[in-house]
Scaffold this motif. Structure first.
Motif, mmCIF file in Angstrom:
data_model
loop_
_atom_site.group_PDB
_atom_site.id
_atom_site.type_symbol
_atom_site.label_atom_id
_atom_site.label_comp_id
_atom_site.label_asym_id
_atom_site.label_seq_id
_atom_site.Cartn_x
_atom_site.Cartn_y
_atom_site.Cartn_z
ATOM 1 N N ASP A 171 48.570 89.385 -49.537
ATOM 2 C CA ASP A 171 49.078 90.081 -50.716
ATOM 3 C C ASP A 171 48.166 89.831 -51.912
ATOM 4 O O ASP A 171 48.000 90.698 -52.778
ATOM 5 N N GLU A 172 47.536 88.635 -51.931
ATOM 6 C CA GLU A 172 46.644 88.261 -53.030
ATOM 7 C C GLU A 172 45.419 89.174 -53.133
ATOM 8 O O GLU A 172 44.802 89.279 -54.195
ATOM 9 N N TYR A 173 45.030 89.798 -52.015
ATOM 10 C CA TYR A 173 43.807 90.582 -51.984
ATOM 11 C C TYR A 173 44.024 92.053 -52.344
ATOM 12 O O TYR A 173 43.059 92.790 -52.544
ATOM 13 N N MET A 174 45.282 92.491 -52.371
ATOM 14 C CA MET A 174 45.547 93.921 -52.517
ATOM 15 C C MET A 174 45.281 94.386 -53.948
ATOM 16 O O MET A 174 45.562 93.662 -54.912
ATOM 17 N N PRO A 175 44.753 95.610 -54.136
ATOM 18 C CA PRO A 175 44.425 96.095 -55.489
ATOM 19 C C PRO A 175 45.659 96.450 -56.314
ATOM 20 O O PRO A 175 45.569 96.577 -57.536
ATOM 21 N N TYR A 176 46.794 96.653 -55.655
ATOM 22 C CA TYR A 176 48.042 96.927 -56.364
ATOM 23 C C TYR A 176 49.198 96.557 -55.440
ATOM 24 O O TYR A 176 49.003 96.276 -54.250
ATOM 25 N N ASP A 177 50.396 96.535 -55.964
ATOM 26 C CA ASP A 177 51.566 96.124 -55.202
ATOM 27 C C ASP A 177 51.941 97.200 -54.184
ATOM 28 O O ASP A 177 52.378 98.287 -54.550
ATOM 29 N N ARG A 178 51.760 96.880 -52.886
ATOM 30 C CA ARG A 178 52.111 97.826 -51.823
ATOM 31 C C ARG A 178 52.644 97.088 -50.607
ATOM 32 O O ARG A 178 52.532 97.564 -49.473
ATOM 33 N N ILE A 179 53.230 95.930 -50.802
ATOM 34 C CA ILE A 179 53.643 95.111 -49.674
ATOM 35 C C ILE A 179 54.697 95.813 -48.821
ATOM 36 O O ILE A 179 54.674 95.708 -47.585
ATOM 37 N N LYS B 167 55.033 99.082 -48.401
ATOM 38 C CA LYS B 167 54.331 100.129 -47.663
ATOM 39 C C LYS B 167 53.556 99.546 -46.488
ATOM 40 O O LYS B 167 53.579 100.099 -45.375
ATOM 41 N N ASP B 168 52.885 98.414 -46.718
ATOM 42 C CA ASP B 168 52.102 97.794 -45.643
ATOM 43 C C ASP B 168 53.003 97.358 -44.498
ATOM 44 O O ASP B 168 52.670 97.559 -43.318
ATOM 45 N N MET B 169 54.130 96.742 -44.817
ATOM 46 C CA MET B 169 55.037 96.291 -43.761
ATOM 47 C C MET B 169 55.600 97.480 -42.977
ATOM 48 O O MET B 169 55.727 97.428 -41.752
ATOM 49 N N GLU B 170 55.913 98.554 -43.677
ATOM 50 C CA GLU B 170 56.398 99.753 -42.997
ATOM 51 C C GLU B 170 55.340 100.304 -42.042
ATOM 52 O O GLU B 170 55.649 100.713 -40.913
ATOM 53 N N MET B 171 54.090 100.312 -42.492
ATOM 54 C CA MET B 171 53.012 100.813 -41.638
ATOM 55 C C MET B 171 52.797 99.912 -40.429
ATOM 56 O O MET B 171 52.522 100.393 -39.320
ATOM 57 N N MET B 172 52.911 98.594 -40.616
ATOM 58 C CA MET B 172 52.761 97.678 -39.490
ATOM 59 C C MET B 172 53.848 97.916 -38.448
ATOM 60 O O MET B 172 53.562 97.997 -37.240
ATOM 61 N N VAL B 173 55.082 98.033 -38.896
ATOM 62 C CA VAL B 173 56.185 98.261 -37.966
ATOM 63 C C VAL B 173 55.978 99.575 -37.216
ATOM 64 O O VAL B 173 56.186 99.658 -35.994
ATOM 65 N N LYS B 174 55.554 100.605 -37.922
ATOM 66 C CA LYS B 174 55.297 101.893 -37.282
ATOM 67 C C LYS B 174 54.229 101.765 -36.198
ATOM 68 O O LYS B 174 54.297 102.448 -35.163
ATOM 69 N N TRP C 276 43.936 93.276 -42.203
ATOM 70 C CA TRP C 276 44.799 94.453 -42.213
ATOM 71 C C TRP C 276 44.124 95.619 -42.926
ATOM 72 O O TRP C 276 44.106 96.742 -42.427
ATOM 73 N N SER C 277 43.561 95.347 -44.095
ATOM 74 C CA SER C 277 42.914 96.417 -44.858
ATOM 75 C C SER C 277 41.510 95.996 -45.258
ATOM 76 O O SER C 277 41.198 94.807 -45.310
ATOM 77 N N SER C 278 40.672 96.964 -45.530
ATOM 78 C CA SER C 278 39.332 96.677 -46.027
ATOM 79 C C SER C 278 39.442 96.132 -47.451
ATOM 80 O O SER C 278 40.217 96.632 -48.272
ATOM 81 N N SER D 189 41.066 101.550 -44.017
ATOM 82 C CA SER D 189 39.849 101.629 -44.818
ATOM 83 C C SER D 189 40.193 101.366 -46.282
ATOM 84 O O SER D 189 41.323 101.021 -46.624
ATOM 85 N N HIS D 190 39.209 101.552 -47.163
ATOM 86 C CA HIS D 190 39.414 101.210 -48.566
ATOM 87 C C HIS D 190 40.461 102.083 -49.255
ATOM 88 O O HIS D 190 41.026 101.681 -50.281
ATOM 89 N N ASP D 191 40.759 103.239 -48.694
ATOM 90 C CA ASP D 191 41.781 104.086 -49.305
ATOM 91 C C ASP D 191 43.194 103.685 -48.892
ATOM 92 O O ASP D 191 44.176 104.256 -49.376
ATOM 93 N N LEU D 192 43.297 102.722 -47.945
ATOM 94 C CA LEU D 192 44.580 102.141 -47.537
ATOM 95 C C LEU D 192 45.520 103.167 -46.904
ATOM 96 O O LEU D 192 46.743 102.967 -46.866
ATOM 97 N N ALA D 193 44.963 104.238 -46.371
ATOM 98 C CA ALA D 193 45.762 105.283 -45.734
ATOM 99 C C ALA D 193 45.620 105.213 -44.215
ATOM 100 O O ALA D 193 44.745 104.517 -43.681
ATOM 101 N N GLU D 194 46.479 105.932 -43.506
ATOM 102 C CA GLU D 194 46.348 106.014 -42.057
ATOM 103 C C GLU D 194 44.991 106.609 -41.693
ATOM 104 O O GLU D 194 44.490 107.512 -42.363
#
Length: 704
Positions: free
Chosen positions: A14-22, A24-31, A341-343, A357-362
């Motif tokens: 979470d410390e590395y992320m450019p903005y708060d999206r925890i 969203k990230d957890m939802e994507m992992m579960v998916k 998890w993310s670039s 990738s850096h855009d944090l999208a699928e």
């Protein structure tokens, strides 16, 4: 360590992320079917930004989110990257190395023996454990990260080394003799006058210091394990992500840590394996490195880091991420976890790309990861806790690696030990022969039908005598050049080479050189002066199944295509049969590959390192001649690029992983019996064929 489901996920910060999206990230992992994250190993300076000031906001956020989304957490101790304020605390903290005093900036720059470093590290570990020990999502702990000794050789470490030597050699005269310190007037008359190790020209002494440095690492692990054990619950595990000698990817045994000793008190061994991809993807690194880790505890292991997109040149072709994942599981791992998890958007690993990738999208990598995760939900119970029962073992030895770094067998001066290991490992993998990795231990020999000794440069006489006895009693050995050349202190044996095991090998040599424009000639008749089937000096008759084996090696690879890559010993056969000689005007009378019947067993010797195709031919031909107790047919028809791994699952059923490391479709005949294809949910009758797409996988489960 058995698991109730395969662990699949990534390192998450979470410390590395450019903005708060925890969320969203957890939802994507579960998916994507991910069920585990690794956290914490890199963030000491975030959690203790000032001495004694602690802020665990990000830690709490990750734990809370993991529990909300039913994701398991492996917590790493953040001790491998110290905060800047600690580096300034004392000159004692940053390591003094052969290259000079470390400075702050890079990770892993500290002196593991520093009591000041350990004081603050212990406080950090305890603060962390107080926060996480009771959280239901935490399943285990990772001590430190890819730990080495970092070439610590300051005053304190050298004082400890002298005490270490005193305990091993109470008589200083014995020490001087064993290490050959008469040379160039290097004798030590008094322990108080011990010289600075950084300037030694004595390889025995330098190698012994490296052995001592590896002990520092083991002690460091055990120190952390003691602290964590005060807090952890019985069901939580302790592991470490061991890494490997790095050749721009994971290559072989690491020279700066005794992994076997270090893993003894861990619940489960773990590792980080990185490898080339695209057309350079072979599966060799997954096998060579994974087998090292699986064999540390003779049990399943964890892949704690591997690449998703990884290095910019490694963006996987479609199917390769899935192929890699199943290769790890088929090799005995119970997990696949990605870094990261993310670039990451800044710092040194900005272009070491994660699942996202850096855009944090699928993206395609994420979608293929989702394919893996959701397949494992369906079939994971059939491929977890895979039990391997291998009959072949390769001996690996840290001290031999050190010895050949001082006395390399390559003209470019690089350490060649892992290159020899990889030559055997890769050939066995291409031939479909799975293997374990064992130490040079007398008891370990008896578990295997074939033991391979690649460049066992440093060898105790007790072990070499055990090798003779093992072969005489019916075992089989393949040894390479530079085996049995020196003792455990790198003192070169002064009698016939190879020392002691020349008896079971039936050969000797007294000269060696580097090859130049030299190939091999395989013979269907013995070289002059090398007797074939000479049993006059053998302890007893060989088994009848060997007598009926193929009597000669055919010219499969011509001398024009074979090539000696490094080192060549000029071997004379005593009782051994010469299988190949050098294609050379002056050295052509000497043998390069030999095979000797000794008692009930056989011992082969390879006196040079040939190119990979020639090594495959040599191993294949030797295997055809060996006295294996229970010869088993390969469960597939050999094809280039096709790797097969096998094991017994929790249901007691035999499982075969067919891994297509090529961009061509493979047609494979099921020669092992009726089976269920797990990935396609289809029935594959015995004798029928099935197809595997390029970079594809097929998994067959047999009821019988």
């Amino acid at each position: 360590m058995k698991v109730d489901h395969l662990l699949f996920g990534a390192a998450y910060y979470d410390e590395y992320m450019p903005y708060d999206r925890i969320e969203k990230d957890m939802e994507m992992m579960v998916k994507a079917g991910m069920n585990t994250i690794r956290i914490a190993e890199s963030t000491w300076s975030t959690w203790e930004p000032e001495e004694g000031v602690f802020d665990f906001t990000h830690l709490d956020r990750m734990l809370d989110a993991a529990e909300k989304y039913n994701i398991s957490v492996i917590v790493g101790t953040p001790t491998y990257a110290i905060p800047s304020w600690l580096a300034k605390k004392s000159e004692d903290i940053l390591a003094l190395t052969h290259s000079g005093q470390n400075t702050y900036g890079p990770r892993q720059n500290m002196d593991l023996t520093s009591p000041i470093y350990r004081k603050y590290a212990e406080r950090m570990i305890r603060k962390l454990m107080e926060k996480v020990a009771g959280r239901k999502c935490v399943i285990g702990y990772q001590v430190d990260n890819e730990t080495h000794h970092y070439d610590t050789c300051g005053t304190r470490a050298q004082t400890m080394f002298v005490e270490y030597l005193k305990n091993k050699f109470p008589d200083i005269k014995e020490f001087n003799h064993e290490f050959g310190l008469n040379y160039w007037s290097n004798r030590v008359d008094n322990w108080d006058n011990f010289p600075d190790i950084k300037a030694t020209i004595n390889a025995s002494l330098g190698a012994e210091y490296q052995k001592f440095q590896r002990d520092i690492v083991t002690d460091f692990f055990n120190w952390q394990i003691d602290i964590i054990s005060e807090y952890k619950s019985p069901e939580q595990f302790i592991t470490h992500n061991f890494d490997f000698e790095w050749h721009n990817y994971s290559y072989g045994m690491h020279p700066e840590v005794d992994q076997r000793s270090s893993a003894k008190r861990m619940t489960v061994a773990g590792c980080d394996i990185y490898h080339p991809s695209q057309y350079d993807l072979t599966g060799h690194e997954i096998t060579a490195c994974g087998n090292i880790i699986r064999s540390l505890k003779n049990d399943n292991y964890l892949i704690l880091e591997t690449e998703a997109q990884g290095n910019q040149a490694w963006l996987p072709f479609p199917g390769q991420l899935r192929l890699q994942a199943y290769s790890h599981i088929g090799n005995g791992s119970n997990s696949v976890m990605y870094w990261h998890w993310s670039s990451i958007h800044n710092a040194i690993e900005s272009y070491w790309k994660g699942v996202l990738s850096h855009d944090l999208a699928e993206n395609e990598t994420y979608r293929e990861a989702g394919c893996i995760g959701n397949e494992w939900k369906a079939i994971g119970d059939h491929i977890k806790n895979l039990k391997k029962e291998n009959k072949v073992a390769i001996v690996l030895d840290n001290n031999s690696l050190t010895g050949l770094s001082y006395f390399p067998t390559e003209t470019n001066g690089k350490s060649s030990y892992n290159a020899v290991y990889r030559a055997f490992s890769d050939a066995l993998t291409d031939l479909g022969i799975e293997f374990d990795v064992i130490p040079a231990d007398t008891d370990a020999l008896q578990r295997y039908d074939l033991v391979i000794l690649p460049a066992l440069y440093s060898a105790r006489e007790e072990f070499l005598n055990a090798v003779n006895s093992y072969v005489e009693a019916g075992g089989n050995v393949i040894a390479s050049f530079k085996t049995a050349f020196s003792d455990e202190y790198l003192k070169i044996y002064s009698d016939t080479q190879p020392h002691i095991i020349n008896k079971c090998l039936g050969i000797h040599y007294d000269q060696f050189t580097y090859p130049k424009d030299t190939g091999l000639i395989f013979a269907d008749s013995p070289v002059v002066g090398c007797p074939v089937n000479n049993q006059s000096n053998q302890p007893e008759e060989t088994d009848s199944n060997i007598a009926s084996a193929t009597t000669a090696v055919q010219n499969i690879i011509s001398s024009a295509t074979s090539k000696c890559m490094q080192w060549m010993e000029l071997v004379t056969c005593d009782t051994a049969e010469s299988l190949a000689r050098y294609d050379h005007k002056y050295w052509g009378k000497y043998s390069a590959v030999t095979l000797n019947r000794y008692g009930k067993g056989n011992a082969a010797y390879i006196a040079t390192l040939p190119d990979s195709d020639t090594m495959i031919t040599i191993i294949s031909q030797i295997m055809d001649r060996l006295n294996i107790k229970e010869p088993s047919k390969l469960p597939f028809e050999k094809q280039p690029g096709l790797i097969v791994k096998q094991g017994i699952n929790d249901f007691g059923r035999h499982v075969l992983f067919f891994l297509n490391y090529s961009d061509e479709e493979k047609t494979v005949k099921n020669i092992s019996g009726n089976a269920n294809a797990l990935l396609t949910e289809s029935f594959i009758p015995a004798g029928t064929s099935f197809n595997i797409e390029p970079w594809g996988v097929a998994i067959l489960e047999y009821n019988d």
